[in-house]
Motif scaffolding. Structure first.
Motif, PDB file in Angstrom:
ATOM      1  N   GLU A 143       0.871  -1.175   0.000  1.00 17.89           N
ATOM      2  CA  GLU A 143       0.000   0.000   0.000  1.00 17.89           C
ATOM      3  C   GLU A 143       0.905   1.222   0.000  1.00 17.89           C
ATOM      4  OE1 GLU A 143      -1.964   2.690  -0.465  1.00 17.89           O
ATOM      5  OE2 GLU A 143      -3.455   1.104  -0.166  1.00 17.89           O
TER       6      GLU A 143
ATOM      7  N   LEU B 209       0.434   4.331   0.146  1.00 18.10           N
ATOM      8  CA  LEU B 209       0.112   5.421   1.067  1.00 18.10           C
ATOM      9  C   LEU B 209       0.836   5.271   2.403  1.00 18.10           C
ATOM     10  CD1 LEU B 209      -3.721   5.802   0.400  1.00 18.10           C
ATOM     11  CD2 LEU B 209      -1.842   7.155  -0.554  1.00 18.10           C
ATOM     12  N   LYS B 210       1.226   4.054   2.754  1.00 16.36           N
ATOM     13  CA  LYS B 210       1.952   3.837   4.001  1.00 16.36           C
ATOM     14  C   LYS B 210       3.373   4.403   3.943  1.00 16.36           C
ATOM     15  CE  LYS B 210      -0.462  -0.424   5.351  1.00 16.36           C
ATOM     16  NZ  LYS B 210      -0.300  -1.873   5.671  1.00 16.36           N
TER      17      LYS B 210
ATOM     18  N   LEU C 239       4.127   7.404   2.969  1.00 14.86           N
ATOM     19  CA  LEU C 239       4.110   8.844   3.188  1.00 14.86           C
ATOM     20  C   LEU C 239       4.436   9.179   4.637  1.00 14.86           C
ATOM     21  CD1 LEU C 239       0.846   9.723   1.208  1.00 14.86           C
ATOM     22  CD2 LEU C 239       3.206  10.093   0.456  1.00 14.86           C
TER      23      LEU C 239
ATOM     24  N   LEU D 241       1.224  13.118   4.574  1.00 16.39           N
ATOM     25  CA  LEU D 241      -0.164  12.685   4.723  1.00 16.39           C
ATOM     26  C   LEU D 241      -1.075  13.873   4.993  1.00 16.39           C
ATOM     27  CD1 LEU D 241       0.298   9.437   6.865  1.00 16.39           C
ATOM     28  CD2 LEU D 241      -0.625   9.553   4.545  1.00 16.39           C
TER      29      LEU D 241
ATOM     30  N   VAL E 240      -1.682  15.380   1.567  1.00 14.87           N
ATOM     31  CA  VAL E 240      -2.444  14.526   0.655  1.00 14.87           C
ATOM     32  C   VAL E 240      -3.896  14.359   1.115  1.00 14.87           C
ATOM     33  CG1 VAL E 240      -2.632  12.150  -0.226  1.00 14.87           C
ATOM     34  CG2 VAL E 240      -0.412  13.309  -0.180  1.00 14.87           C
TER      35      VAL E 240
ATOM     36  N   LEU F  11       0.458  13.869  -4.092  1.00 11.26           N
ATOM     37  CA  LEU F  11       0.710  12.438  -3.886  1.00 11.26           C
ATOM     38  C   LEU F  11       1.722  11.905  -4.883  1.00 11.26           C
ATOM     39  CD1 LEU F  11      -0.003   9.622  -2.685  1.00 11.26           C
ATOM     40  CD2 LEU F  11      -1.826   9.486  -4.389  1.00 11.26           C
TER      41      LEU F  11
ATOM     42  N   MET G 283       0.850   3.134  -8.218  1.00 16.77           N
ATOM     43  CA  MET G 283      -0.263   3.565  -7.384  1.00 16.77           C
ATOM     44  C   MET G 283      -1.541   2.846  -7.857  1.00 16.77           C
ATOM     45  SD  MET G 283      -0.385   5.775  -4.847  1.00 16.77           S
ATOM     46  CE  MET G 283       1.093   6.683  -5.332  1.00 16.77           C
TER      47      MET G 283
ATOM     48  N   SER H 123      -5.795   3.122  -4.030  1.00 25.11           N
ATOM     49  CA  SER H 123      -5.106   4.163  -3.264  1.00 25.11           C
ATOM     50  C   SER H 123      -5.605   5.549  -3.671  1.00 25.11           C
ATOM     51  CB  SER H 123      -3.598   4.064  -3.479  1.00 25.11           C
ATOM     52  OG  SER H 123      -3.092   2.837  -2.994  1.00 25.11           O
TER      53      SER H 123
ATOM     54  N   THR I 100      -8.924   6.077  -2.185  1.00 24.66           N
ATOM     55  CA  THR I 100      -8.806   6.347  -0.747  1.00 24.66           C
ATOM     56  C   THR I 100      -8.460   7.808  -0.495  1.00 24.66           C
ATOM     57  OG1 THR I 100      -8.162   4.065  -0.256  1.00 24.66           O
ATOM     58  CG2 THR I 100      -7.544   5.744   1.355  1.00 24.66           C
ATOM     59  N   VAL I 101      -7.518   8.334  -1.266  1.00 23.04           N
ATOM     60  CA  VAL I 101      -7.149   9.747  -1.126  1.00 23.04           C
ATOM     61  C   VAL I 101      -8.354  10.648  -1.407  1.00 23.04           C
ATOM     62  CG1 VAL I 101      -5.744  11.595  -2.122  1.00 23.04           C
ATOM     63  CG2 VAL I 101      -4.713   9.370  -1.619  1.00 23.04           C
TER      64      VAL I 101
END
Length: 307
Positions: A199, A201-202, A204, A209, A212, A226, A235, A239, A242-243
């Motif tokens: 993932e 996003l983890k 960042l 975060l 984003v 991002l 990506m 993801s 989710t953002v």
């Protein structure tokens, strides 16, 4: 100070196993059988050995986690986050059972969870360190899947979960955990620890975060940030959703970010839904199939043979 009393030896093949009573079903005492001499266990094990368990279980676990996180609505992407309560985390195991059945082309049918080659099989999944076996699963063949959310990995065993190899202490529903020594000695490994899809996003930092996921910033602005933070990182669509949690058409906003990503960060943003982008990314060693995206640096865009 005196030493604690030694634990009794683990019952071994040839010893007697007495299952817990269960209403409506006779449970008779029987001799324990070693896995090598358990014909039904070996048949199911052989069937699983010929199945694409690594791909199937990885997809099933990843899908179950994403289902519980519900990132496109909640903005959550980490099962270990404080935003995810313990009940939600535990529900991954329940969701996972049905996804494994689907991935292995099995059906839900009694007397347990499914049958393989006509042999009843119980499916148990856990995000903790042990499995809780119900009374109906005692002395039956169990497919045991364990998910380690913190380590982003999973593994699986096949075991006949004899009552003699379960813990003495039961929960309020009569379920018992598997004795760790019995798992080591009498469970057949199906899949060793296997990584889950990453993932991004983890990756960042907390300040990143905050940008984003800034509540007052537009989707395109946040997606531009991002991709700038994570160049050359694939990506997945999930993801991006989710953002952009709770907003409409995040993919259109990602497309609108293309010129901004190029102008602000000097990156070429590619999308797997466009053939030219997909072919370009593939030629540079990035798999963005399935609606994934990647923002490539000028160095990454150079053809491998000319680099």
């Amino acid at each position: 100070m005196t030493d604690s009393a030694p634990k009794p030896p683990l019952p071994a093949p040839g010893d007697v196993c007495t299952p817990d009573p269960r209403p409506g079903r006779v449970r008779e005492a029987h001799d324990l059988t070693a896995p090598d001499h358990d014909d039904e266990l070996q048949q199911v094990y052989a069937w699983l050995a010929l199945s694409p368990v690594e791909r199937a279980f990885t997809r099933a676990v990843d899908d179950a986690i994403r289902y519980v996180l519900d990132g496109s609505r909640t903005g959550r992407f980490d099962l270990m986050s404080p935003d995810v309560d313990s009940d939600e985390r535990a529900s991954v195991g329940t969701k996972l059972q049905y996804r494994i059945l689907n991935e292995l082309n099995l059906v839900k049918e009694p007397p347990l969870d499914t049958t393989i080659l006509g042999i009843p099989v119980e499916l148990k999944a856990t995000v903790r360190s042990n499995w809780m076996i119900p009374t109906e699963g005692q002395c039956e063949i169990c497919l045991l899947v364990q998910v380690d959310p913190a380590g982003a990995r999973h593994r699986a065993f096949l075991m006949r979960t004899h009552r003699a190899w379960l813990r003495d202490g039961a929960n309020k529903d009569g379920k018992r955990g598997v004795v760790s020594a019995a798992l080591v000695q009498y469970a057949l490994p199906i899949l060793d620890w296997t990584p889950l899809p990453p993932e991004p996003l983890k990756r960042l930092t907390q300040p990143q975060l905050d940008v984003v996921f800034a509540p007052r910033a537009g989707q395109t602005e946040r997606l531009t940030a991002l991709f700038g933070y994570l160049p050359n990182v694939i990506m997945p669509r999930s993801s991006i959703e989710t953002v952009c949690a709770g907003n409409r058409d995040p993919m259109r906003r990602a497309r609108q970010a293309k010129p901004l990503v190029a102008g602000r960060h000097g990156l070429t943003l590619l999308c797997g839904t466009w053939r030219e982008d997909l072919e370009l990314a593939t030629s540079r060693g990035f798999d963005i199939s399935g609606d994934a995206w990647v923002a490539l640096t000028p160095e990454a865009l150079v053809r491998p043979e000319t680099a």
